[in-house]
Scaffold this active site. Sequence first.
Site, mmCIF file in Angstrom:
data_model
loop_
_atom_site.group_PDB
_atom_site.id
_atom_site.type_symbol
_atom_site.label_atom_id
_atom_site.label_comp_id
_atom_site.label_asym_id
_atom_site.label_seq_id
_atom_site.Cartn_x
_atom_site.Cartn_y
_atom_site.Cartn_z
ATOM 1 N N ASP A 10 0.868 -1.176 0.000
ATOM 2 C CA ASP A 10 0.000 0.000 0.000
ATOM 3 C C ASP A 10 0.911 1.235 0.000
ATOM 4 O O ASP A 10 2.115 1.127 0.274
ATOM 5 C CB ASP A 10 -0.871 -0.035 1.263
ATOM 6 C CG ASP A 10 -1.627 1.263 1.474
ATOM 7 O OD1 ASP A 10 -2.269 1.736 0.518
ATOM 8 O OD2 ASP A 10 -1.567 1.808 2.597
ATOM 9 N N ASP A 12 -0.211 5.230 0.775
ATOM 10 C CA ASP A 12 -0.469 6.270 1.783
ATOM 11 C C ASP A 12 -0.586 5.652 3.170
ATOM 12 O O ASP A 12 -1.403 4.760 3.401
ATOM 13 C CB ASP A 12 -1.750 7.032 1.447
ATOM 14 C CG ASP A 12 -1.573 7.846 0.175
ATOM 15 O OD1 ASP A 12 -0.571 8.582 0.090
ATOM 16 O OD2 ASP A 12 -2.419 7.749 -0.731
ATOM 17 N N LYS A 86 -5.128 19.999 -5.513
ATOM 18 C CA LYS A 86 -4.535 19.306 -4.357
ATOM 19 C C LYS A 86 -3.373 18.427 -4.803
ATOM 20 O O LYS A 86 -2.311 18.428 -4.187
ATOM 21 C CB LYS A 86 -5.611 18.480 -3.646
ATOM 22 C CG LYS A 86 -5.170 17.784 -2.374
ATOM 23 C CD LYS A 86 -4.439 16.472 -2.551
ATOM 24 C CE LYS A 86 -5.309 15.344 -3.006
ATOM 25 N NZ LYS A 86 -4.548 14.067 -3.133
HETATM 26 C C1 XBP Z 1 -5.201 6.323 -0.070
HETATM 27 C C2 XBP Z 1 -6.354 7.091 -0.537
HETATM 28 C C3 XBP Z 1 -6.144 8.243 -1.400
HETATM 29 C C4 XBP Z 1 -5.342 9.362 -0.758
HETATM 30 C C5 XBP Z 1 -5.349 10.612 -1.571
HETATM 31 O O1 XBP Z 1 -5.103 5.122 -0.740
HETATM 32 O O2 XBP Z 1 -7.464 6.793 -0.184
HETATM 33 O O3 XBP Z 1 -7.401 8.755 -1.747
HETATM 34 O O4 XBP Z 1 -5.911 9.700 0.488
HETATM 35 O O5 XBP Z 1 -4.977 10.368 -2.879
HETATM 36 P P1 XBP Z 1 -4.013 3.994 -0.347
HETATM 37 P P2 XBP Z 1 -5.886 10.841 -4.099
HETATM 38 O O6 XBP Z 1 -3.845 3.948 1.153
HETATM 39 O O7 XBP Z 1 -4.633 2.761 -0.930
HETATM 40 O O8 XBP Z 1 -2.729 4.332 -1.024
HETATM 41 O O9 XBP Z 1 -6.245 12.267 -3.854
HETATM 42 O O10 XBP Z 1 -5.018 10.642 -5.300
HETATM 43 O O11 XBP Z 1 -7.117 9.971 -4.110
HETATM 44 MG MG MG Z 2 -3.035 3.330 3.233
#
Ligand code: XBP
Ligand code: MG
Length: 266
Positions: A10, A12, A86
Amino acid sequence: MTQLRAVLWDVDGTLAETERDGHRVAFNLAFEAFGLSWRWDDARYGELLHVTGGRERLMHDMDSRTDAPLLADERDALARALHAKKNALYADLVAGTGIPLREGVLELMRECRDHGVRMAIATTTSRSNLEVLLRRHMGNRWAGWFGAIVCGEDVERKKPDPEVFVKALKALGLGPLQAVAIEDSPGGVAAARAADCPVLVTRSFYFGRAPIEGAIAVGPGLHTREGWRPALAQRPQLPADGTAQRVRLADIAGWFSQRDMIADFP
Ligand code: XBP
Ligand code: MG
């Protein structure tokens, strides 16, 4: 016994604290740039993270705002414009001041590479966000480290839907029981489980206390052997490479070999 063939990362919260130090900050800067008084503090952002996808998160937040556009088309256009802004501001943040990778991440990636355990990215963040983060930490050839890279744009349904994991495994040519996913959120865990893929959790800022259901292991991060359930043996000596007592590929393979013993971590 089935061998561990791949690690599915993953992004983020797992590779870096990008939600806290990147996305939330950039969302607020985008609101400011658009002359909006909206701001998301840590508590509100923590709630909003239950909606996966930045644009979807904006749409959800607008549902409870009296000063959001009333017409669906206008609301959608504003969410798209804010989201694009953003992501541009996020890229500036990551390329400028930078957001460090969580300790132990790069070390485990190197171990995977050196031991022939393949890797994939399985994220529902935008591809541009991933690129800017990994280019900064791994150089221009970062993509070569991964046998598959699946991002938000590549799926129809974001996590907790399993699609991102199903696609990553398919691209690697592996079955779900040949890989381990590393996640930080209950939604990510649910997505991996729905793809039948064993998953371990490195706790992140926003999901530090969130109940986790059905993981093979949960702990504070790859940087430490302490605080993990199931517990890890303490290493008697510091390893030769001088790094601290971090989680190693052998530990992950050990949890993987006991993958039938999944547990809930309330
Ligand atoms: C994380 C998310 C993303 C980020 C923001 O996904 O839900 O939406 O918060 O990125 P993961 P975007 O943990 O699966 O990586 O603005 O590009 O959606
Ligand atoms: Mg995550």
